[in-house]
Design an enzyme around this catalytic site. Structure first.
Site, PDB file in Angstrom:
ATOM      1  N   GLY A 172       0.801  -1.213   0.000  1.00 51.20           N
ATOM      2  CA  GLY A 172       0.000   0.000   0.000  1.00 51.20           C
ATOM      3  C   GLY A 172       0.830   1.257   0.000  1.00 51.20           C
TER       4      GLY A 172
ATOM      5  CG  ASP B  83      -7.503   1.159   3.983  1.00 48.11           C
ATOM      6  OD1 ASP B  83      -8.532   0.657   4.479  1.00 48.11           O
ATOM      7  OD2 ASP B  83      -6.428   1.231   4.590  1.00 48.11           O
TER       8      ASP B  83
ATOM      9  CG  MET C   2     -10.152  -2.447   8.817  1.00 48.81           C
ATOM     10  SD  MET C   2      -8.853  -3.591   8.293  1.00 48.81           S
ATOM     11  CE  MET C   2      -8.557  -4.460   9.842  1.00 48.81           C
TER      12      MET C   2
END
Length: 361
Positions: free
Chosen positions: A116, A141, A183
């Site tokens: 990420g 995400d 999340m």
């Protein structure tokens, strides 16, 4: 077999777990071997393995059956070799110096870094140090800039939506406020999409600071209309309007002092304001684990095969990204240290508002 500038490359997975990592590893290594005859060296536990030289030859048999398997056969960590570097007393080397030494020791021509924001920021810094690096965008995400989609997001969305669907029936049966925490520490893509897909009545995300009185008002409006339950979807990084005025350091200190996560605070505040019973479900690591969805398998495979072509061309210092349905290369320096937030004027936000979903700003 086509010619390639790279003969041997290392590959690592770093940061939080996400569905599709093994699919990406498989795609990079199989394409690199079958198409170009490259050899792959697996690096264990992210950048920690690169620092300590914890590596091994990845063979074709290691890749069998990986497409559908969750997790990562390489292991992962959140090691950040450029952050507060310490000299290893045994080797006398700083982490970055150790990385360079292991890069040469294993005769690597390049490294593929799958991860990420933090992972690709470190990859950019390694590129600045003269190493040949290629990044792949992995995170549930979906908050990496310059790419339309990260692999892992869709599977997490499926899991979160399924959980909200199931909680809906219990909320209806027991006439409760149900607060579901998903999340999304900095960006609210997962909370927003899962909230819309699961029919959430209120969605709280980091980009839109909330007013708890406004949330309570929405709940009471539903009750007065004869709807005796409410579904509140909360991203873990959601913050109140008061918290939005704090500095980053002050907010971090305030959150560290909280005895529970944000969903519990929202639930307690709503009970106090509405006198209605509230219950909390924190989905946590359920969102990261398990078999990747077909979409994430395909996306991770596309990214992985293209990464092999990047290696063959010597097209280094790039993030393999998806833009307008096309796989492209984005300079790592353009994505390093940045976060893709949900634009507050985006069409998806407008969709939520037009449905009557409360964002409670």
């Amino acid at each position: 077999m086509a010619s390639a500038q790279v003969k041997k490359f290392g590959i690592l997975t770093s940061g939080g777990d996400a569905p599709g990592l093994n699919a990406a590893i498989r795609a990079v290594c199989r394409t690199a071997k079958v198409r170009y005859g490259m050899d792959a060296i697996g690096i264990r536990n992210g950048y920690r393995g690169l620092v300590h030289g914890d590596m091994f030859p990845l063979k074709s048999e290691d890749l069998v059956g990986l497409l559908t398997v969750g997790g990562t056969i390489l292991g992962t960590s959140r090691e950040k070799p450029f952050k507060n570097p310490q000299v290893n007393p045994e080797t006398g080397l700083l982490p970055v110096e150790a990385i360079k030494q292991n890069y040469k020791k294993w005769n690597l021509d390049a490294i593929v870094c799958i991860g990420g924001n933090g992972t690709n920021t470190t990859a950019s810094l390694l590129a600045n140090e003269g190493l040949n690096v290629i990044g792949l965008p992995k995170t549930i995400d979906n908050d990496i800039v310059k790419t339309d989609m990260t692999f892992g997001f869709h599977t997490a969305l499926d899991v979160a939506t399924d959980a909200i669907d199931r909680i809906h029936t219990t909320a209806h049966s027991h006439n409760r406020i149900m607060v579901i925490e998903v999340m999304g520490h900095k960006a609210g893509w997962l909370g927003l999409y899962a909230g819309i897909a699961g029919g959430g009545d209120v969605i709280l995300i980091p980009e839109i600071p909330y007013d708890i009185n406004s949330v309570a008002q929405k709940v009471m409006e539903r009750r007065d209309a004869g709807k005796n339950f409410s579904i509140i979807v909360v991203a873990e990084g959601a913050k109140s309007k008061e918290e939005a005025l704090l500095s980053k350091k002050e907010l971090k200190k305030a959150r560290a002092a909280m005895p529970y996560s944000i969903a519990y605070r929202v639930a307690h505040e709503l009970e106090a304001a509405t006198k209605l019973e509230s219950r909390v479900t924190v989905l946590g690591y359920l969102q990261r684990g398990g078999t990747p969805s077909p979409y994430d398998r395909i996306l991770a495979t596309q990214y992985g095969t293209e990464a092999a072509h990047f290696l063959a061309r010597g097209d280094f210092g790039k993030l393999v990204a998806l833009q307008n349905k096309q796989i492209v290369g984005v300079p790592l320096e353009e994505i390093a240290g940045k976060v893709k937030y949900v634009p507050t004027d985006s069409s998806i936000i407008q969709t939520a508002r037009e449905l009557g979903t409360g964002l409670r700003d």
